[in-house]
Write an enzyme that holds these catalytic residues in place. Structure first.
Site: not given
Ligand code: 5GP
Ligand code: MG
Length: 180
Positions: A47-48, A107, A135, A156, A163, A169
């Site tokens: 949903k992000g 991330d 990041k 974060f 969220d 959100r």
């Molecule tokens: P990854 O697979 O790159 O570790 O994570 C990607 C997803 O993790 C992002 O699309 C997001 O939904 C969530 N995410 C990563 N960092 C953050 C953050 O700082 N805050 C929030 N709320 N979600 C995050």
């Molecule tokens: Mg996401």
């Protein structure tokens, strides 16, 4: 609605400037290849990236086709579990289509790696990635961000689709969440 302290990181107008800049680059890059017969397929990660997608797509002047996909890696915490589950797949055949994945933040990179590999396996013509935020210090797997709004430190973040346990959100700014 607070359970931790919030500090504004990117105000609404700063977020919108990043979105406009990304849209401008995408419009330039795809204006020769994207036609009504062959629209760019935009895959919004739910949903992000819902809000980011809605804003970015309305800044695009090239023909696009909007799709959504949902994967989950985070449980009820601020740490990724590292395991990606496909919760909702695309609904159309993307064979020979140009795909642009929209995610709100990269991330560990696992989500975007999973999706680029999934779309390549579905025989997409091209797969590119657009992330509003990234990041780099958190990266665990390599992923190419073709478009990136801004690199951020290891905070974060919440708001603008991001969220914490489904909260925050709807905030227009992006904020750092402390003491969650
Ligand atoms: P990854 O697979 O790159 O570790 O994570 C990607 C997803 O993790 C992002 O699309 C997001 O939904 C969530 N995410 C990563 N960092 C953050 C953050 O700082 N805050 C929030 N709320 N979600 C995050
Ligand atoms: Mg996401």
């Amino acid at each position: 609605m607070n359970s931790g302290a919030l500090k504004t990181f990117l105000a609404q107008n700063e977020v919108q400037k990043l979105v406009q800049s990304l849209a401008h680059q995408i419009n330039e890059d795809y204006k020769q290849v994207s036609t009504d017969e062959n629209p760019l397929v935009i895959a919004i990660t739910l949903k992000g990236a819902l809000f980011f997608g809605a804003d970015l797509i309305r800044e695009l002047t090239i023909p696009v086709y909007v799709e959504t996909i949902r994967v989950a890696s985070y449980g009820a915490s601020t740490q990724s579990s590292g395991k990606i589950n496909l919760v909702k797949d695309l609904e159309t055949d993307i064979k020979d289509k140009n795909i642009l994945i929209l995610d709100e933040i990269a991330d560990t990179g696992r989500t975007l790696k999973f999706l680029t590999e999934l779309f390549a396996a579905k025989s997409a013509k091209s797969v590119k990635v657009c992330a509003l935020l990234s990041k780099p210090s958190r990266r665990e797997v390599e992923v190419k961000l073709d478009y990136c709004g801004r690199e951020v430190d290891d905070f974060f973040l919440v708001g603008y689709g991001l969220d914490f346990n489904e909260k925050y959100r709807q905030l227009k700014d992006i904020s750092i969440l402390f003491n969650a």
